[in-house]
Structures are given as C-alpha cells and as structure tokens.
Design a protein around this motif. Structure first.
Motif, PDB file in Angstrom:
ATOM      1  N   UNK A 257     -11.749  12.753  -5.735  1.00  0.00           N
ATOM      2  CA  UNK A 257     -12.463  13.464  -6.798  1.00  0.00           C
ATOM      3  C   UNK A 257     -11.489  14.178  -7.733  1.00  0.00           C
ATOM      4  N   UNK A 258     -10.526  13.418  -8.229  1.00  0.00           N
ATOM      5  CA  UNK A 258      -9.483  13.984  -9.078  1.00  0.00           C
ATOM      6  C   UNK A 258     -10.004  14.315 -10.472  1.00  0.00           C
ATOM      7  N   UNK A 259      -9.448  15.378 -11.020  1.00  0.00           N
ATOM      8  CA  UNK A 259      -9.658  15.697 -12.426  1.00  0.00           C
ATOM      9  C   UNK A 259      -8.375  15.414 -13.210  1.00  0.00           C
ATOM     10  N   UNK A 260      -7.229  15.451 -12.532  1.00  0.00           N
ATOM     11  CA  UNK A 260      -5.930  15.197 -13.148  1.00  0.00           C
ATOM     12  C   UNK A 260      -5.078  14.337 -12.206  1.00  0.00           C
ATOM     13  N   UNK A 261      -4.391  13.364 -12.801  1.00  0.00           N
ATOM     14  CA  UNK A 261      -3.440  12.549 -12.042  1.00  0.00           C
ATOM     15  C   UNK A 261      -2.128  12.517 -12.812  1.00  0.00           C
ATOM     16  N   UNK A 262      -1.090  13.028 -12.186  1.00  0.00           N
ATOM     17  CA  UNK A 262       0.239  12.999 -12.789  1.00  0.00           C
ATOM     18  C   UNK A 262       0.876  11.669 -12.412  1.00  0.00           C
ATOM     19  N   UNK A 263       1.177  10.858 -13.409  1.00  0.00           N
ATOM     20  CA  UNK A 263       1.817   9.556 -13.182  1.00  0.00           C
ATOM     21  C   UNK A 263       3.292   9.744 -13.486  1.00  0.00           C
ATOM     22  N   UNK A 264       4.097   9.777 -12.432  1.00  0.00           N
ATOM     23  CA  UNK A 264       5.527  10.033 -12.570  1.00  0.00           C
ATOM     24  C   UNK A 264       6.278   8.713 -12.659  1.00  0.00           C
ATOM     25  N   UNK A 265       6.839   8.454 -13.831  1.00  0.00           N
ATOM     26  CA  UNK A 265       7.539   7.203 -14.094  1.00  0.00           C
ATOM     27  C   UNK A 265       9.048   7.329 -13.924  1.00  0.00           C
TER      28      UNK A 265
ATOM     29  N   UNK B 105       0.827  -1.208   0.000  1.00  0.00           N
ATOM     30  CA  UNK B 105       0.000   0.000   0.000  1.00  0.00           C
ATOM     31  C   UNK B 105       0.861   1.256   0.000  1.00  0.00           C
ATOM     32  N   UNK B 106       1.949   1.238   0.746  1.00  0.00           N
ATOM     33  CA  UNK B 106       2.845   2.392   0.781  1.00  0.00           C
ATOM     34  C   UNK B 106       3.591   2.564  -0.532  1.00  0.00           C
ATOM     35  N   UNK B 107       3.735   1.486  -1.296  1.00  0.00           N
ATOM     36  CA  UNK B 107       4.490   1.563  -2.545  1.00  0.00           C
ATOM     37  C   UNK B 107       3.675   2.152  -3.688  1.00  0.00           C
ATOM     38  N   UNK B 108       2.397   2.436  -3.464  1.00  0.00           N
ATOM     39  CA  UNK B 108       1.528   3.018  -4.488  1.00  0.00           C
ATOM     40  C   UNK B 108       0.803   4.225  -3.896  1.00  0.00           C
ATOM     41  N   UNK B 109       1.554   5.279  -3.577  1.00  0.00           N
ATOM     42  CA  UNK B 109       0.894   6.435  -2.965  1.00  0.00           C
ATOM     43  C   UNK B 109       0.328   7.397  -3.998  1.00  0.00           C
ATOM     44  N   UNK B 110      -0.959   7.683  -3.899  1.00  0.00           N
ATOM     45  CA  UNK B 110      -1.551   8.771  -4.685  1.00  0.00           C
ATOM     46  C   UNK B 110      -1.538   9.974  -3.750  1.00  0.00           C
ATOM     47  N   UNK B 111      -0.698  10.952  -4.085  1.00  0.00           N
ATOM     48  CA  UNK B 111      -0.455  12.086  -3.196  1.00  0.00           C
ATOM     49  C   UNK B 111      -1.166  13.326  -3.729  1.00  0.00           C
ATOM     50  N   UNK B 112      -2.134  13.856  -2.973  1.00  0.00           N
ATOM     51  CA  UNK B 112      -2.811  15.088  -3.415  1.00  0.00           C
ATOM     52  C   UNK B 112      -1.826  16.251  -3.435  1.00  0.00           C
ATOM     53  N   UNK B 113      -1.850  17.022  -4.518  1.00  0.00           N
ATOM     54  CA  UNK B 113      -1.011  18.218  -4.625  1.00  0.00           C
ATOM     55  C   UNK B 113      -1.849  19.477  -4.434  1.00  0.00           C
ATOM     56  N   UNK B 114      -2.948  19.530  -5.158  1.00  0.00           N
ATOM     57  CA  UNK B 114      -3.889  20.639  -5.097  1.00  0.00           C
ATOM     58  C   UNK B 114      -5.281  20.037  -5.169  1.00  0.00           C
ATOM     59  N   UNK B 115      -6.278  20.870  -5.028  1.00  0.00           N
ATOM     60  CA  UNK B 115      -7.643  20.364  -5.121  1.00  0.00           C
ATOM     61  C   UNK B 115      -7.854  19.707  -6.490  1.00  0.00           C
ATOM     62  N   UNK B 116      -8.254  18.456  -6.478  1.00  0.00           N
ATOM     63  CA  UNK B 116      -8.563  17.659  -7.668  1.00  0.00           C
ATOM     64  C   UNK B 116      -7.335  17.271  -8.506  1.00  0.00           C
ATOM     65  N   UNK B 117      -6.132  17.523  -7.995  1.00  0.00           N
ATOM     66  CA  UNK B 117      -4.901  17.165  -8.708  1.00  0.00           C
ATOM     67  C   UNK B 117      -3.991  16.397  -7.751  1.00  0.00           C
ATOM     68  N   UNK B 118      -3.491  15.250  -8.238  1.00  0.00           N
ATOM     69  CA  UNK B 118      -2.606  14.430  -7.403  1.00  0.00           C
ATOM     70  C   UNK B 118      -1.489  13.873  -8.266  1.00  0.00           C
ATOM     71  N   UNK B 119      -0.507  13.283  -7.591  1.00  0.00           N
ATOM     72  CA  UNK B 119       0.609  12.639  -8.277  1.00  0.00           C
ATOM     73  C   UNK B 119       0.722  11.199  -7.804  1.00  0.00           C
ATOM     74  N   UNK B 120       1.088  10.340  -8.729  1.00  0.00           N
ATOM     75  CA  UNK B 120       1.369   8.940  -8.437  1.00  0.00           C
ATOM     76  C   UNK B 120       2.825   8.693  -8.803  1.00  0.00           C
ATOM     77  N   UNK B 121       3.747   8.813  -7.824  1.00  0.00           N
ATOM     78  CA  UNK B 121       5.159   8.564  -8.131  1.00  0.00           C
ATOM     79  C   UNK B 121       5.443   7.060  -8.072  1.00  0.00           C
ATOM     80  N   UNK B 122       5.959   6.526  -9.148  1.00  0.00           N
ATOM     81  CA  UNK B 122       6.275   5.099  -9.191  1.00  0.00           C
ATOM     82  C   UNK B 122       7.781   4.922  -9.077  1.00  0.00           C
ATOM     83  N   UNK B 123       8.172   4.119  -8.082  1.00  0.00           N
ATOM     84  CA  UNK B 123       9.589   3.943  -7.769  1.00  0.00           C
ATOM     85  C   UNK B 123       9.876   2.458  -7.624  1.00  0.00           C
TER      86      UNK B 123
END
Length: 144
Positions: free
Chosen positions: A66-74, A25-43
């Motif tokens: 309630x995201x509108x955008x998800x940044x998937x960081x590879x 669960x910790x290895x797949x964090x969806x981290x909110x950055x701003x309202x409706x925008x989050x990042x998914x850093x994959x490591x």
C-alpha cells in the motif's frame, strides 16, 4: 542408463530454472523504509527480460505494501539501452496511475542522456541526487 540420464537432465534443468527465478526475484527488491514508503534499488545490468520482471513485481509489491511513494534508486545502474529506459519510465507512469508517487535518485549521466534522446517527459517525477535528498523531501531526516 538412458532413464537415469534423462531424469538427471530434467532434475538439473528444473533446479537451474528455480535458481534463475529466485535470483531474478532477489534482483528486484522493493524494500519498505517507512509506512507506505519503499525503495527499489537497481543494481547491475538491466536487460529487457529483467525490466519486464521488474515492472510486474514492483507493481504487485507496491499494491501489497500500500505504497504512496516509491524511491527508484538508479545509482547502481550505469548504462541502459533505449528499450530498458522506456520500460523504466513506463514503470514510473504506471505507478502514478496506481496512486504511487515515484521519486528517482542516482541517475548517471549515461542514463540521463538516453532519457533526453528519447524525449522522455521527466516533469512528472521528482529527481534527486541521492536517497538522503529524496527522504528529506518526504520529511524524513536523520536524527541528530
């Protein structure tokens, strides 16, 4: 003596499974950055089991936040096999169906080659060199 050994083995297996699930669960964090925008850093390494968990947890978290955008960081992934690459793009397509726009950042050359060899259509996904560029496209700029 057998009962004590059996109890200890059961306890150890239970704790090991709980630790594995917590770590997953910790290895797949969806981290909110701003309202409706989050990042998914994959490591690290992304195998099929982790990719399937990634899809489930990311989709649930995207709806919860309630995201509108998800940044998937590879940028933390250097190699993925063909199956995992297909799972990542399946995630992106599923996000689009849920109304979440995926933005991809930090794609390494090995991952790019895998995506091209699989004929994955990348036209639906904005691709950026890094997180800063992705945020800039969403009109979030570093205060100067």
């Amino acid at each position: 003596m057998n009962e004590i050994s059996f109890s200890f083995i059961n306890y150890t297996e239970t704790m090991s499974e709980q630790f594995r699930l917590s770590l997953q669960e910790l290895s797949v964090p969806v981290i909110p950055l701003f309202e409706h925008i989050a990042i998914l850093p994959l490591i690290g390494e992304l195998d099929t089991e982790r990719a399937l968990f990634l899809i489930d947890s990311t989709l649930q978290r995207s709806q919860t936040l309630q995201l509108t955008h998800l940044i998937i960081d590879l940028s933390g992934l250097h190699n993925v096999d063909e199956t995992v690459a297909q799972e990542l793009f399946y995630l992106a397509e599923t996000l689009i169906l849920l109304g979440v726009k995926p933005l991809l950042t930090g794609i390494h050359p090995n991952i790019a080659r895998t995506a091209i060899s699989l004929n994955l259509n990348l036209k639906n996904y904005p691709v950026f060199l890094n997180l800063q560029s992705a945020l800039k496209s969403l009109n979030y700029k570093k205060d100067e």
